[in-house]
Design a protein around this motif. Structure first.
Motif, mmCIF file in Angstrom:
data_model
loop_
_atom_site.group_PDB
_atom_site.id
_atom_site.type_symbol
_atom_site.label_atom_id
_atom_site.label_comp_id
_atom_site.label_asym_id
_atom_site.label_seq_id
_atom_site.Cartn_x
_atom_site.Cartn_y
_atom_site.Cartn_z
ATOM 1 N N ARG A 295 0.814 -1.200 -0.156
ATOM 2 C CA ARG A 295 0.146 -0.069 0.051
ATOM 3 C C ARG A 295 0.808 1.439 -0.052
ATOM 4 O O ARG A 295 0.615 2.333 -0.714
ATOM 5 C CB ARG A 295 -0.965 0.036 1.255
ATOM 6 C CG ARG A 295 -1.811 1.125 1.066
ATOM 7 C CD ARG A 295 -2.909 1.171 2.516
ATOM 8 N NE ARG A 295 -2.270 1.258 3.718
ATOM 9 C CZ ARG A 295 -1.866 0.165 4.517
ATOM 10 N NH1 ARG A 295 -2.119 -1.127 4.327
ATOM 11 N NH2 ARG A 295 -1.284 0.330 5.588
ATOM 12 N N THR A 296 1.863 1.329 0.880
ATOM 13 C CA THR A 296 2.592 2.473 0.936
ATOM 14 C C THR A 296 3.434 2.440 -0.370
ATOM 15 O O THR A 296 3.726 3.796 -0.647
ATOM 16 C CB THR A 296 3.659 2.327 2.297
ATOM 17 O OG1 THR A 296 4.360 1.107 1.932
ATOM 18 C CG2 THR A 296 2.976 2.681 3.402
ATOM 19 N N GLN A 301 4.553 5.676 -5.183
ATOM 20 C CA GLN A 301 4.844 5.615 -6.679
ATOM 21 C C GLN A 301 3.871 6.873 -7.368
ATOM 22 O O GLN A 301 4.154 7.319 -8.179
ATOM 23 C CB GLN A 301 4.619 4.537 -7.170
ATOM 24 C CG GLN A 301 5.738 3.299 -6.756
ATOM 25 C CD GLN A 301 7.056 3.880 -7.235
ATOM 26 O OE1 GLN A 301 7.080 4.396 -8.247
ATOM 27 N NE2 GLN A 301 8.362 3.331 -6.536
ATOM 28 N N GLN A 302 2.635 6.655 -6.693
ATOM 29 C CA GLN A 302 1.534 7.662 -7.409
ATOM 30 C C GLN A 302 2.071 8.997 -7.264
ATOM 31 O O GLN A 302 1.897 9.743 -8.074
ATOM 32 C CB GLN A 302 0.248 7.303 -6.465
ATOM 33 C CG GLN A 302 -0.895 8.276 -7.104
ATOM 34 C CD GLN A 302 -2.030 7.954 -6.183
ATOM 35 O OE1 GLN A 302 -2.104 7.396 -5.141
ATOM 36 N NE2 GLN A 302 -3.199 8.190 -7.004
ATOM 37 N N GLN A 378 6.696 17.381 -0.335
ATOM 38 C CA GLN A 378 6.792 16.968 1.189
ATOM 39 C C GLN A 378 6.050 15.619 1.235
ATOM 40 O O GLN A 378 6.302 14.809 2.110
ATOM 41 C CB GLN A 378 6.337 17.861 1.996
ATOM 42 C CG GLN A 378 7.385 19.331 2.143
ATOM 43 C CD GLN A 378 6.990 20.459 3.098
ATOM 44 O OE1 GLN A 378 5.980 20.167 3.800
ATOM 45 N NE2 GLN A 378 7.591 21.454 3.004
ATOM 46 N N ILE A 379 4.892 15.747 0.931
ATOM 47 C CA ILE A 379 3.876 14.436 1.073
ATOM 48 C C ILE A 379 4.525 13.301 0.399
ATOM 49 O O ILE A 379 4.439 12.080 1.029
ATOM 50 C CB ILE A 379 2.513 14.654 0.490
ATOM 51 C CG1 ILE A 379 1.783 15.850 1.387
ATOM 52 C CG2 ILE A 379 1.618 13.527 0.367
ATOM 53 C CD1 ILE A 379 0.341 16.248 0.793
ATOM 54 N N THR A 380 5.103 13.631 -0.954
ATOM 55 C CA THR A 380 5.789 12.477 -1.599
ATOM 56 C C THR A 380 7.037 12.115 -0.582
ATOM 57 O O THR A 380 7.154 10.700 -0.381
ATOM 58 C CB THR A 380 6.363 12.695 -2.765
ATOM 59 O OG1 THR A 380 5.376 13.444 -3.688
ATOM 60 C CG2 THR A 380 7.121 11.596 -3.537
ATOM 61 N N ARG A 384 7.370 8.282 1.049
ATOM 62 C CA ARG A 384 8.678 7.462 0.920
ATOM 63 C C ARG A 384 9.058 6.991 1.955
ATOM 64 O O ARG A 384 9.684 5.809 2.199
ATOM 65 C CB ARG A 384 9.612 8.257 0.133
ATOM 66 C CG ARG A 384 10.946 7.466 -0.258
ATOM 67 C CD ARG A 384 11.878 8.350 -0.865
ATOM 68 N NE ARG A 384 12.426 9.214 0.087
ATOM 69 C CZ ARG A 384 13.404 9.229 0.998
ATOM 70 N NH1 ARG A 384 13.950 7.968 1.170
ATOM 71 N NH2 ARG A 384 13.956 9.971 1.780
ATOM 72 N N ASN A 385 9.083 7.886 3.066
ATOM 73 C CA ASN A 385 9.528 7.227 4.451
ATOM 74 C C ASN A 385 8.577 6.111 5.044
ATOM 75 O O ASN A 385 9.136 5.113 5.669
ATOM 76 C CB ASN A 385 9.432 8.499 5.476
ATOM 77 C CG ASN A 385 10.598 9.497 4.976
ATOM 78 O OD1 ASN A 385 11.567 9.317 4.380
ATOM 79 N ND2 ASN A 385 10.147 10.843 5.442
ATOM 80 N N ASP A 386 7.347 6.233 4.823
ATOM 81 C CA ASP A 386 6.344 5.257 5.095
ATOM 82 C C ASP A 386 6.594 3.910 4.573
ATOM 83 O O ASP A 386 6.726 3.090 5.031
ATOM 84 C CB ASP A 386 5.082 5.622 4.805
ATOM 85 C CG ASP A 386 4.543 6.820 5.685
ATOM 86 O OD1 ASP A 386 5.223 7.257 6.706
ATOM 87 O OD2 ASP A 386 3.454 7.521 5.467
ATOM 88 N N PHE A 387 7.081 3.942 3.215
ATOM 89 C CA PHE A 387 7.243 2.864 2.596
ATOM 90 C C PHE A 387 8.509 2.269 3.126
ATOM 91 O O PHE A 387 8.867 1.194 3.249
ATOM 92 C CB PHE A 387 7.412 3.169 1.040
ATOM 93 C CG PHE A 387 8.065 2.137 0.051
ATOM 94 C CD1 PHE A 387 9.113 2.296 -0.599
ATOM 95 C CD2 PHE A 387 7.342 0.847 -0.141
ATOM 96 C CE1 PHE A 387 9.872 1.336 -1.276
ATOM 97 C CE2 PHE A 387 7.843 -0.082 -0.798
ATOM 98 C CZ PHE A 387 9.068 0.195 -1.347
ATOM 99 N N GLU A 388 9.630 3.143 3.469
ATOM 100 C CA GLU A 388 10.928 2.612 3.838
ATOM 101 C C GLU A 388 10.624 1.952 5.131
ATOM 102 O O GLU A 388 11.182 0.729 5.547
ATOM 103 C CB GLU A 388 12.071 3.630 3.771
ATOM 104 C CG GLU A 388 12.509 4.018 2.689
ATOM 105 C CD GLU A 388 13.403 5.308 2.601
ATOM 106 O OE1 GLU A 388 14.005 5.760 1.675
ATOM 107 O OE2 GLU A 388 13.698 5.632 3.808
#
Length: 404
Positions: A295-296, A301-302, A378-380, A384-388
């Protein structure tokens, strides 16, 4: 009233006291005689006065007064909605008086001098003078000459080189032009309204009109620049604060995951050690972690695709963030962007694209678009941090399962 009867002809005998007794009258002949004797003096004085008046009118240059009006925005007192009407009135008076002081300031006068190059305008620096003023100036020059005052030179100008001397003269000329402009300008409030009348008097009507128009334009540009600077400072502070919070959140999340991995704690922080009996729970947590990672990753990517597309499409693509926690900031920026775009369209329609207010609004519109793009970046970065973090959590669970 009793007036004695004095005959015009001295040969006429005076009336006796008995004849004057009990009579009240005015001797018209006597009055006419007095007027006849002083007629020449009165005529000479009247002729001299008339001659001096004609000479003064003929030697005095004509003065032309140009007037411009500036309306203070009525929305400046919206912050006073919770205060009494009397307090709001006092606030309005103080605000308008403050705007008048701004109009009379040397900074605004210097901008007008630079815009119109008044320090290089002979009509402004040396306006025509009346004969009386020239005479007074001549007498002052004679007095200054005999006193030995070098009033036409700057102090210490003889001890500097040519370049510095020229710079000093140019600066002094500019300051003198600013002082003359401040002296001739008049800014007053029109009755009890929110309108300020700007007037300037000069011997050249075109010059007076240009000065009042330049003053009005400079004042409007100054107000727009002040609003833009305040908004820009607030945006810079908010962006810095958001960056600090994002970095702190990322560091805390990574530290928690590292601590869990080093001490063999489960993902829900219940403090229990891993064992064979908890393998099923770890597998379930791994499934959830994989779902979070997927999901993250999709969300990251979006937004990464939106950012990679550039700032031109930031305003339209920012609608994707409407259901996210950061949507309030973007919604506020979009609302402000639309309001600025509407005002810019109105100003360009009425005054053209080269109007100072249109230029300032276009600059502010571009700044808001850049802020929207910055928020998306900033949201991206946050996604990205959430994905990591999700990846780190999934990796940690896989390691725990493999070593269990």
């Amino acid at each position: 009233m009793n007036y004695a009867n004095f005959p015009l002809d001295k040969r006429t005998p005076l009336p006796s006291a008995d004849q004057e007794k009990g009579e009240d009258f005015i001797d018209v002949e006597r009055l006419l005689g007095m007027a006849a004797r002083q007629a020449k003096v009165v005529a000479i004085c009247a002729a001299i006065g008339l001659f001096l008046g004609v000479v003064y009118l003929q030697t005095t240059p004509k003065q032309y007064t140009s007037v411009a009006s500036v309306l203070i925005d009525e929305g400046m007192n919206k912050v006073m909605d919770d205060i009494s009407a009397a307090s709001a009135t006092r606030q309005t008076d103080a605000t308008i008086l403050s705007q008048i002081e701004i109009l009379n300031s040397a900074r605004l006068a210097s901008e007008v001098v630079d815009k119109l190059k008044l320090d290089q305008n002979h009509d402004f620096m040396s306006p025509p003078q009346s004969a009386l003023a020239k005479g007074i100036g001549f007498l002052r020059g004679i007095v200054a000459y005999f006193r030995g005052n070098a009033t036409d030179q700057l102090p210490g100008i003889q001890n500097v080189d040519a370049a510095t001397r020229e710079a000093m003269i140019k600066t002094a000329t500019h300051d003198y032009a600013v002082l003359m402009l401040q002296t001739g300008l008049s800014a007053d409030r029109v009755s009890r309204s929110n309108v300020i009348s700007i007037s300037y008097q000069a011997t050249n009507p075109a010059l007076a009109t240009a000065i009042t128009k330049a003053y009005a334009d400079a004042y409007l540009a100054d107000q727009l620049n002040a609003s833009f600077d305040a908004t820009e400072r607030a945006a810079v502070w908010l962006q810095g604060r958001l960056t600090e919070l994002r970095e702190s959140s990322q560091a805390a999340s990574l530290a928690v995951e590292k601590f869990r991995a080093e001490h063999g704690l489960s993902a829900n922080s219940d403090g229990q050690l891993l064992s064979d009996k908890q393998l099923a729970d770890l597998n379930a947590q791994l499934i959830v972690a994989q779902a979070d990672t997927a999901r993250t990753s999709a969300r990251y990517q979006q937004y990464k695709a939106i950012v990679d597309s550039g700032s031109e499409s930031a305003f339209n693509d920012s609608a994707i963030a409407a259901d996210q926690p950061s949507s309030s900031v973007i919604i506020g920026l979009k609302t402000r962007y639309l309001a600025i775009a509407k005002r810019l369209q109105d100003v360009e329609t009425n005054f053209g694209k080269d109007h100072p207010q249109a230029v300032a609004l276009a600059k502010e519109k571009a700044d808001v678009s850049a802020q929207i793009f910055g928020q998306l970046k900033q949201i991206t970065e946050s996604y990205r941090n959430d994905f990591e973090v999700a990846q780190a959590r999934e990796t940690a669970l896989r390691d725990k399962i493999s070593t269990a």
